[in-house]
Structures are given as structure tokens and as C-alpha cells.
Design a protein around this motif. Structure first.
Motif, short mmCIF file in Angstrom:
data_model
loop_
_atom_site.label_atom_id
_atom_site.label_comp_id
_atom_site.label_asym_id
_atom_site.label_seq_id
_atom_site.Cartn_x
_atom_site.Cartn_y
_atom_site.Cartn_z
N PHE A 176 0.82 -1.22 0.00
CA PHE A 176 0.00 0.00 0.00
C PHE A 176 0.85 1.27 0.00
O PHE A 176 0.33 2.38 -0.04
CB PHE A 176 -0.94 0.00 1.21
N PHE A 177 2.16 1.11 0.07
CA PHE A 177 3.07 2.27 0.08
C PHE A 177 3.88 2.36 -1.21
O PHE A 177 4.72 3.23 -1.34
CB PHE A 177 4.03 2.18 1.29
N ARG A 178 3.66 1.43 -2.13
CA ARG A 178 4.47 1.42 -3.35
C ARG A 178 4.14 2.59 -4.26
O ARG A 178 3.00 3.06 -4.30
CB ARG A 178 4.25 0.10 -4.09
N ASP A 179 5.14 3.05 -5.00
CA ASP A 179 4.92 4.22 -5.86
C ASP A 179 4.49 3.83 -7.26
O ASP A 179 4.31 4.69 -8.11
CB ASP A 179 6.17 5.12 -5.89
N PHE B 109 1.64 1.97 -7.80
CA PHE B 109 0.21 1.66 -7.80
C PHE B 109 -0.46 2.42 -8.93
O PHE B 109 -0.23 3.61 -9.12
CB PHE B 109 -0.40 2.04 -6.45
N ARG B 110 -1.27 1.76 -9.70
CA ARG B 110 -1.95 2.30 -10.89
C ARG B 110 -0.97 2.61 -12.02
O ARG B 110 -1.31 3.33 -12.95
CB ARG B 110 -2.77 3.56 -10.54
N ARG B 111 0.25 2.10 -11.91
CA ARG B 111 1.22 2.34 -12.98
C ARG B 111 1.84 1.02 -13.41
O ARG B 111 2.83 0.98 -14.11
CB ARG B 111 2.34 3.26 -12.47
#
Lengths: 181, 310
Positions: free
Chosen positions: A71-74, A76-78
Motif C-alpha cells: 500500500f506504500f508502493r509508488d 500503484f496504478r502504474r
């Protein structure tokens, strides 16, 4: 599959003992230090080190947890593949304590960046160190370096490092695998 | 399965069993997150969510808002009573005006069944149904079934009774769909006048004898008597309702069985259940509320993950 062995079972054992000794040298009885395995793959290494430090080196009351950074990854949605969350198990606070992150392979450094954000949910650590089994040099996207390294490798982006653990894969071994282009 | 098969959460009817399981697995992780000293994750930091409520709501609205804020989304709230809806604006116009302000997701409660479906066809945003008339209330069913799974370990093979005002309940229909998809056996119980005529077509049992239902089921989901939706007298008096369908400790003591007691809230204490039962250890009403936040975080997160930037 085109692959070569980076560490065989015996070499991996030696490396694990060395990493344990390095941790002991810096943290002695671990009274103010905690081990945090990064989900999903760092947990296997963290389990082994935890076992070595507590049984072979007789450290009592070593606090150990696992941290999921999904939930902290940069990315997400990419990401083409949806991110799959794993479990976090930290039943203590890290406030003013020395935290040692443990992961299997350090590549871009983005997972470690996410872990640095995620750990703040459990308090403000006094210091954070990073231990990795394999450090892929010259491939960092961020200014992050490990404090303890099992083995450094120079690999091109078409290659990836595969760490096999007995409990999951039936063998202890680290491979450098050439991806199909 | 790592991705939902749907683009909106309009109802449980549209979901597959695997979707529900994915929502549960992700909610497990969010439940851990909301029990941390710092309960926030940055996943939805670049997403704006509008909570659009055309009907009153306390816990659903609060629960969604908390879930959104725990995920770091930007939140705007809209309630019909203080809006241009009262000036005659259509639903689609209202929502399009909100979307023109660059909102990515809409959580909507509306008195008309199917309003969310209409919206999903007409506007370009992810829609989450927070209750549409007496039709569906999918997140309530998800948190109810999640709570059963948490307490009983699994749902497959369990016997679950939904008791009370089924006719006016959106919770009932969503629960029936969710429980059946997960392999539970569902029984409806309540005054004949409050059991919908089409109940048999849903492949559920109907048993009007409440004492037998208590004896035969693992879970009792007690629904509220929705007086505000009743334009007829569906039963003679509250006293008569309590006598036949009110869950009291005496009634539970008479049974050999100790079912799990649930209620979607708000409770009419002394009508569908006594205070003694509502506050007992067998009741998991507050667990349901806690799980509601985790399940809603899971739904919002999984829908947002289908909105790839690149």
C-alpha cells in the motif's frame, strides 16, 4: 533457461553466517534492535537469519516482524500487473529503536523507499539499516545503499536474480537468469 | 485472481465468488493497517472521491469517509438536502457537475433502485453503490459475510438466517447473493407480510417460526423494522412483533443453539432485539462496524487499481 549460479548451497550458508555475525557485531544483544523482513521475498532470508541468531548465536528475545509495502508502493496504478498485498506482522513499536530491514535482492531501491514510509506507521525509528543478500550494483533509481550485503553482482537489465529457498523451492541457491528477449 | 472482474461495485449480483474472496483477502491486510498506531496508507493519494448521499446515512457515510481518508484519497461530501437536487436538477446532471471538478470515484446512496447502474452507464467514473432503494447494499453484505468468515472461519456450509423486515431491506438482497455465492444456506424469517413474494425464486428457505430458526442456524442477521418506509400496517403492533420476532435473552436461553448475532444497524432496541442481546458476547455488531472500514478500503483500493494512469 539460460542461468548461472551466483551462490550455491554451501556458499549461501557461509554468507548467512557472515551476515548474522555482522549483525551481532553491530547490535550485540539486540536489546534495542529489531529485524524486519520485507514481504514477500525478504521474509525467507529474515527467517533464516532470525533462526541463526537465536539458535546458533544464542540471542534471547530478538524481536522480529514482517512488513508488507504494497500500500506504500509508488507504482500503484502504474503497473501492468495488479499489486497483491501480503501480511504485515509487527506486534511492537519501533519508536526510538534500531530497525534492520532485510530483503533478498536490492535493485531499483523503490521497495526500500516504500518500506521507509511504511515503517513509520509503527513509530519513528532511531536508525534504519538495510541488509540484502544480493546487491545489484549500478541499477539504482534512488540514492539507497545497503548496510550489509551478501554478494554484489553487476547485471544488465535483461537479467534477473532468482533466489531459491529450500522451504519454498526445494533448494538453497541463487541464480542469475537471462530473460528471454 | 488479483483483479476484480467488475469496473464498478453496483451490486453483489454482478460479482463472482472469486471477486468476493479477493475483497476479503485485501480487507484482511487493511484490517491490520487500521489497527496500527498510525492508520493511514498513501495508496489513493492522487484520487478524489465524492460521497453523494441522496438519503440519510450515519454509519455507511462515516465508514466510507474514514476508509477513503485512511487510503489518503481526497474526499468531497454531497448531501441532497443541501443541494440543487431540490431545485429540480437530474441525477446525471448533478453527477456530471461533480465530475467536471475532476472527481475519480463516486460513492452513491439513492432512494431509487438501479440509480447506480444508470450512473455507471452515463458517467466516466468508478461508481460504488452505498445503497439503492430496497435493491442492493453491496458493501454491507461484504462486511457482514466478512464478519461471519472472521468469527466462524468459513462461510461454506454455514446456515444463516436473515430475520425481520426483508421486504424493505436492501441489506437482505445483497446478503442473500453474497451468502449463496460463498456457499451458505440462507433462511428468511419474519412476518409473512414482510417477506417478499418473490423470495422462493431466490432459492432461499422461508421459515416463519422464529424459535425454530434460532435452533437451526449458525448466524442470525437481525434486520431493522423500517417504519419510515412503511406506508401500510404490516403487523398489528410493535408489541406483537416483539412477541413473535423480537430476539430476547430468554428466547436464546430456551434454545440449545448459540448462534452468532448480527445487525446492520441502527438497532431499534427492544423491537428486533433486546439491549441485553445487543450488548452480549454473542453479538458482533461492533465488529461489523470495524470490519466495514476495512472492507470498504479494500473495495475502493481494488477499484482504484483498475484506473491505470499509464
Amino acid at each position: 533457461m539460460n542461468q548461472k549460479v551466483l551462490l550455491d548451497e554451501k556458499e549461501l550458508q557461509v554468507v548467512l553466517h557472515r551476515l548474522s555475525c555482522q549483525l551481532l557485531e553491530n547490535h550485540l544483544d539486540f536489546s534495542n534492535s529489531v529485524l524486519i523482513g520485507l514481504q514477500p521475498r525478504g521474509v525467507f532470508l529474515a527467517d533464516r537469519l532470525h533462526q541463526l541468531i537465536t539458535s546458533d548465536y544464542q540471542v534471547k528475545n530478538l524481536q522480529y516482524g514482517t512488513l508488507d509495502i504494497t500500500f506504500f508502493r509508488d507504482d500503484f496504478r502504474r503497473n501492468e500487473n495488479p499489486l497483491k498485498a501480503n501480511s504485515t506482522q509487527i506486534d511492537f513499536l519501533v519508536e526510538n529503536r534500531n530497525v534492520i530491514f532485510i530483503d533478498d535482492v536490492l535493485y531499483s531501491g523503490r521497495s526500500v523507499q516504500a518500506a521507509l514510509s511504511a515503517i513509520q506507521s509503527f513509530g519513528r525509528p532511531k536508525a534504519v539499516e538495510l541488509m540484502v543478500l544480493i546487491d545489484r550494483r549500478f541499477s539504482r533509481h534512488l540514492p539507497i545503499q545497503p548496510s550489509y550485503t551478501g554478494r554484489q553482482v553487476d547485471a544488465i537489465s535483461e537479467e534477473h536474480v532468482r533466489v531459491a529457498w529450500k522451504e519454498r523451492d526445494g533448494e538453497d541457491c541463487v541464480y542469475l537468469v537471462k530473460n528471454k528477449i | 485472481m488479483t483483479e476484480l472482474s467488475v469496473d464498478h461495485l453496483l451490486g453483489i449480483k454482478d460479482l463472482q465468488k472469486e471477486d468476493i474472496e479477493l475483497i476479503f483477502k485485501t480487507a484482511d491486510q487493511f484490517k491490520e493497517v487500521i489497527n496500527r498506531p498510525i492508520k493511514k496508507v498513501p495508496s489513493l493519494r492522487d484520487i478524489t472521491i465524492a460521497n453523494v448521499f441522496f438519503e440519510n446515512s450515519t454509519r455507511t457515510k462515516l465508514s466510507f469517509e474514514l476508509a477513503e481518508k485512511r487510503l489518503s484519497a481526497d474526499v468531497v461530501n454531497f448531501s441532497a438536502s443541501s443541494s440543487s437536487v431540490s431545485k429540480g436538477e437530474t441525477l446525471v446532471d448533478t453527477i456530471n457537475n461533480i465530475l467536471a471538478m475532476k472527481v475519480d470515484m463516486v460513492v452513491m446512496r439513492h432512494p431509487h433502485p438501479g440509480a447506480c447502474h444508470l450512473l455507471a452507464q452515463k458517467v466516466d467514473a468508478k461508481i460504488v453503490n452505498a445503497g439503492d432503494g430496497a435493491h442492493e447494499h453491496p458493501t454491507q453484505a461484504l462486511l457482514d459475510t466478512y464478519s461471519i468468515r472472521e468469527k466462524l472461519g468459513k462461510i461454506k456450509g454455514k446456515k444463516v438466517a436473515i430475520v425481520g423486515d426483508i421486504l424493505h431491506s436492501r441489506v437482505a438482497l445483497s446478503n442473500i447473493y453474497a451468502l449463496q455465492k460463498l456457499g451458505a444456506e440462507v433462511t428468511l424469517c419474519g412476518p409473512r407480510t414482510l417477506i417478499p413474494q418473490h423470495a422462493e425464486s431466490l432459492d432461499v428457505k422461508v421459515d416463519l417460526n422464529f424459535d425454530r430458526v434460532i435452533q437451526n442456524n449458525d448466524v442470525l442477521n437481525m434486520l431493522r423494522v423500517q417504519n419510515e418506509r412503511m406506508n401500510l400496517d404490516y403487523f398489528p403492533s410493535n408489541r406483537d412483533y416483539v412477541f413473535q420476532y423480537g430476539l430476547t435473552q430468554d428466547r436464546l436461553n430456551k434454545s440449545q443453539n448459540k448462534p452468532l448475532i448480527m445487525h446492520p444497524g441502527p438497532i431499534n432496541r427492544g423491537v428486533e432485539m433486546s439491549s441485553e442481546v445487543a450488548d452480549s458476547n454473542d453479538a458482533i455488531i461492533l465488529n461489523q462496524v470495524e470490519n466495514g472500514v476495512a472492507v470498504r478500503m479494500s473495495v475502493l483500493y481494488l477499484l482504484a487499481s483498475k484506473m491505470n494512469i499509464v
